[in-house]
Scaffold this motif. Structure first.
Motif, mmCIF file in Angstrom:
data_model
loop_
_atom_site.group_PDB
_atom_site.id
_atom_site.type_symbol
_atom_site.label_atom_id
_atom_site.label_comp_id
_atom_site.label_asym_id
_atom_site.label_seq_id
_atom_site.Cartn_x
_atom_site.Cartn_y
_atom_site.Cartn_z
ATOM 1 N N TYR A 126 0.827 -1.208 0.000
ATOM 2 C CA TYR A 126 0.000 0.000 0.000
ATOM 3 C C TYR A 126 0.862 1.260 0.000
ATOM 4 N N VAL A 127 1.885 1.293 0.849
ATOM 5 C CA VAL A 127 2.759 2.469 0.956
ATOM 6 C C VAL A 127 3.490 2.706 -0.361
ATOM 7 N N ALA A 128 4.054 1.648 -0.950
ATOM 8 C CA ALA A 128 4.828 1.798 -2.191
ATOM 9 C C ALA A 128 3.961 2.349 -3.317
ATOM 10 N N TYR A 129 2.786 1.800 -3.505
ATOM 11 C CA TYR A 129 1.900 2.270 -4.578
ATOM 12 C C TYR A 129 1.408 3.684 -4.306
ATOM 13 N N THR A 130 1.125 3.996 -3.055
ATOM 14 C CA THR A 130 0.645 5.336 -2.705
ATOM 15 C C THR A 130 1.718 6.386 -2.978
ATOM 16 N N TYR A 131 2.957 6.121 -2.550
ATOM 17 C CA TYR A 131 4.043 7.079 -2.769
ATOM 18 C C TYR A 131 4.435 7.175 -4.240
ATOM 19 N N ALA A 132 4.192 6.100 -4.991
ATOM 20 C CA ALA A 132 4.469 6.134 -6.429
ATOM 21 C C ALA A 132 3.319 6.778 -7.203
ATOM 22 N N LYS A 133 2.304 7.248 -6.445
ATOM 23 C CA LYS A 133 1.114 7.890 -7.026
ATOM 24 C C LYS A 133 0.375 6.971 -7.987
ATOM 25 N N GLU A 134 0.344 5.690 -7.611
ATOM 26 C CA GLU A 134 -0.418 4.688 -8.358
ATOM 27 C C GLU A 134 -1.685 4.370 -7.560
ATOM 28 N N LYS A 135 -2.806 4.309 -8.243
ATOM 29 C CA LYS A 135 -4.063 4.023 -7.554
ATOM 30 C C LYS A 135 -4.054 2.576 -7.062
ATOM 31 N N ILE A 136 -4.480 2.375 -5.827
ATOM 32 C CA ILE A 136 -4.516 1.034 -5.250
ATOM 33 C C ILE A 136 -5.795 0.889 -4.423
ATOM 34 N N ASN A 137 -6.484 -0.217 -4.597
ATOM 35 C CA ASN A 137 -7.760 -0.442 -3.908
ATOM 36 C C ASN A 137 -7.703 -1.719 -3.075
ATOM 37 N N ILE A 138 -8.338 -1.649 -1.919
ATOM 38 C CA ILE A 138 -8.429 -2.828 -1.048
ATOM 39 C C ILE A 138 -9.491 -3.775 -1.604
ATOM 40 N N ALA A 244 8.970 -2.370 1.096
ATOM 41 C CA ALA A 244 8.252 -1.240 0.494
ATOM 42 C C ALA A 244 9.161 -0.476 -0.465
ATOM 43 N N LEU A 245 10.424 -0.284 -0.079
ATOM 44 C CA LEU A 245 11.381 0.443 -0.909
ATOM 45 C C LEU A 245 11.639 -0.309 -2.216
ATOM 46 N N SER A 246 11.728 -1.630 -2.111
ATOM 47 C CA SER A 246 11.949 -2.460 -3.295
ATOM 48 C C SER A 246 10.770 -2.366 -4.261
ATOM 49 N N ILE A 247 9.555 -2.420 -3.724
ATOM 50 C CA ILE A 247 8.356 -2.323 -4.573
ATOM 51 C C ILE A 247 8.290 -0.952 -5.234
ATOM 52 N N TYR A 248 8.551 0.083 -4.445
ATOM 53 C CA TYR A 248 8.497 1.446 -4.968
ATOM 54 C C TYR A 248 9.447 1.618 -6.147
ATOM 55 N N ASP A 249 10.675 1.106 -6.011
ATOM 56 C CA ASP A 249 11.669 1.261 -7.075
ATOM 57 C C ASP A 249 11.242 0.545 -8.352
ATOM 58 N N LYS A 250 10.435 -0.502 -8.223
ATOM 59 C CA LYS A 250 9.936 -1.215 -9.394
ATOM 60 C C LYS A 250 8.774 -0.484 -10.072
ATOM 61 N N LEU A 251 8.191 0.475 -9.356
ATOM 62 C CA LEU A 251 7.018 1.191 -9.877
ATOM 63 C C LEU A 251 7.368 2.506 -10.565
ATOM 64 N N VAL A 252 8.522 3.082 -10.212
ATOM 65 C CA VAL A 252 8.893 4.390 -10.777
ATOM 66 C C VAL A 252 9.985 4.213 -11.832
ATOM 67 N N PRO A 253 9.973 5.027 -12.894
ATOM 68 C CA PRO A 253 10.962 4.863 -13.971
ATOM 69 C C PRO A 253 12.389 5.203 -13.569
ATOM 70 N N THR A 254 12.555 6.077 -12.571
ATOM 71 C CA THR A 254 13.901 6.446 -12.123
ATOM 72 C C THR A 254 14.438 5.378 -11.170
ATOM 73 N N ASP A 255 15.625 4.878 -11.472
ATOM 74 C CA ASP A 255 16.243 3.856 -10.628
ATOM 75 C C ASP A 255 16.872 4.527 -9.403
ATOM 76 N N ILE A 256 16.126 4.558 -8.295
ATOM 77 C CA ILE A 256 16.619 5.254 -7.107
ATOM 78 C C ILE A 256 17.708 4.466 -6.380
ATOM 79 N N SER A 257 17.916 3.204 -6.758
ATOM 80 C CA SER A 257 18.971 2.423 -6.101
ATOM 81 C C SER A 257 20.359 2.901 -6.515
ATOM 82 N N CYS A 258 20.444 3.507 -7.706
ATOM 83 C CA CYS A 258 21.715 4.071 -8.205
ATOM 84 C C CYS A 258 22.862 3.059 -8.188
ATOM 85 N N GLY A 259 22.539 1.778 -8.266
ATOM 86 C CA GLY A 259 23.570 0.751 -8.288
ATOM 87 C C GLY A 259 24.122 0.378 -6.932
ATOM 88 N N TYR A 260 23.569 0.937 -5.853
ATOM 89 C CA TYR A 260 24.072 0.664 -4.512
ATOM 90 C C TYR A 260 23.535 -0.659 -3.959
#
Length: 334
Positions: A126-138, A244-260
């Motif tokens: 829920y947190v990952a989709y919400t922060y990625a501004k993707e609609k999510i329904n229960i 949650a961080l892993s899911i979020y990174d899969k939802l947004v086009p920018t790779d926030i992991s930066c290879g770390y």
């Protein structure tokens, strides 16, 4: 033929007899060592664990790839016997703890761990989709019993799924609390649990408020295809934030992991708040040993983590987080 067989048996018996005679002291020492090592001790030993890369454990349909990795951290526990207890006195990486005097069954502890892990999946999604501004329904919500106080008057068990209380449908924690708050002390509430099984619980008081002395958890399922491939022995809520961080990174086009190589720990609630955990020094050391670049840690565990880093001269970036957005801001600034 019988004579040959008898000679062979006699020869074999003689060899065994001579072997036992020549090695009796060694054999006795081995038997004594095995016996002593299996004598239970009222302690357990905790030490640093490693990293669990969750790339193949958290799958998002059509998700973006990351150059870096997201890794769970954990505490290792070593079986306690007279030898490991003695060794713990000389091994600075081993800490000896007295076992808690709990009457809870191991099956209840394991089941609670599983339910808390599923809760971390639910909240993280829920947190990952919400922060990625993707609609999510229960799609559905389920309320489970995860702890029962010794003073509770009930025939509920850990793991029971509560469907209704006194005829009111239960699909959230607030649903349950509303029924309790509108009851009187001493009322016997009728619950329907699991597959239409009838149970009861008596309303009491705690700190001046009506209470039933049980702990509940609400796990949601959503209209999103996120698959979790975790093993039975991987349980508990402390991986929620990294998941949650892993899911979020899969939802947004920018790779926030930066290879770390990203590691960390912390629970996460449905509002994105990151909660404190136990064993941070062991988790941090495991991250350092496995050459992680970043270690995210809840605010309430930060001082302990920094102290460990300074005392041991660890080469790792420690980042304190209060809420999920703190981690996103940090990674986006790298």
């Amino acid at each position: 033929t019988n004579i040959k067989r008898d000679k062979m048996i006699s020869k074999l018996y003689s060899k065994i007899k001579n072997f036992l005679k020549d090695n009796i002291i060694y054999i006795l020492l081995v038997l004594i060592t095995i016996t002593i090592s299996n004598i239970p001790m009222p302690y357990h030993i905790e030490t640093y664990g490693g990293l669990i890369n969750i790339k193949n454990k958290v799958i998002v349909d059509n998700g973006y790839e990351s150059m870096g990795s997201y890794n769970l951290t954990y505490v290792s526990e070593i079986k306690s016997n007279i030898f490991t207890v003695l060794l713990s006195k000389f091994n600075k990486d081993w800490d000896l703890y007295k076992n808690e005097n709990t009457k809870e069954k191991a099956s209840d502890l394991n089941l609670r761990g599983e339910l808390l892990l599923y809760n971390s999946f639910s909240n993280a999604t829920y947190v990952a989709y919400t922060y990625a501004k993707e609609k999510i329904n229960i799609v559905s919500s389920s309320v489970y019993v995860i702890y029962i106080d010794k003073d509770a008057s009930t025939n509920l068990k850990v793991g029971d799924k509560i469907n209704s209380v006194n005829g009111f449908d239960i699909s959230s924690l607030s649903d349950y609390l509303n029924v309790v708050e509108n009851s009187k002390k001493g009322d016997k509430l009728k619950l329907i649990v699991n597959d239409n099984e009838e149970k009861y619980i008596v309303v009491s008081e705690y700190n001046g408020k009506k209470n039933t002395l049980i702990a509940l958890i609400c796990n949601n399922s959503y209209d999103k295809n996120v698959t979790f491939n975790f093993n039975k022995n991987e349980s508990g809520p402390s991986g929620g934030f990294i998941i949650a961080l892993s899911i979020y990174d899969k939802l947004v086009p920018t790779d926030i992991s930066c290879g770390y190589k990203i590691s960390g720990t912390g629970t996460i609630d449905i509002n994105g708040l990151v909660g404190e955990i136990d064993g941070v020094k062991y988790k941090l050391k495991g991250a350092v040993k496995n050459k992680a670049d970043i270690f995210f840690v809840p605010v309430n565990n930060y001082n302990e983590a920094i102290k460990e880093k300074n005392e041991n001269n660890y080469d790792i970036d420690i980042v304190k987080i209060y809420k999920f957005s703190d981690a996103i801001k940090y990674l986006e600034s790298k």
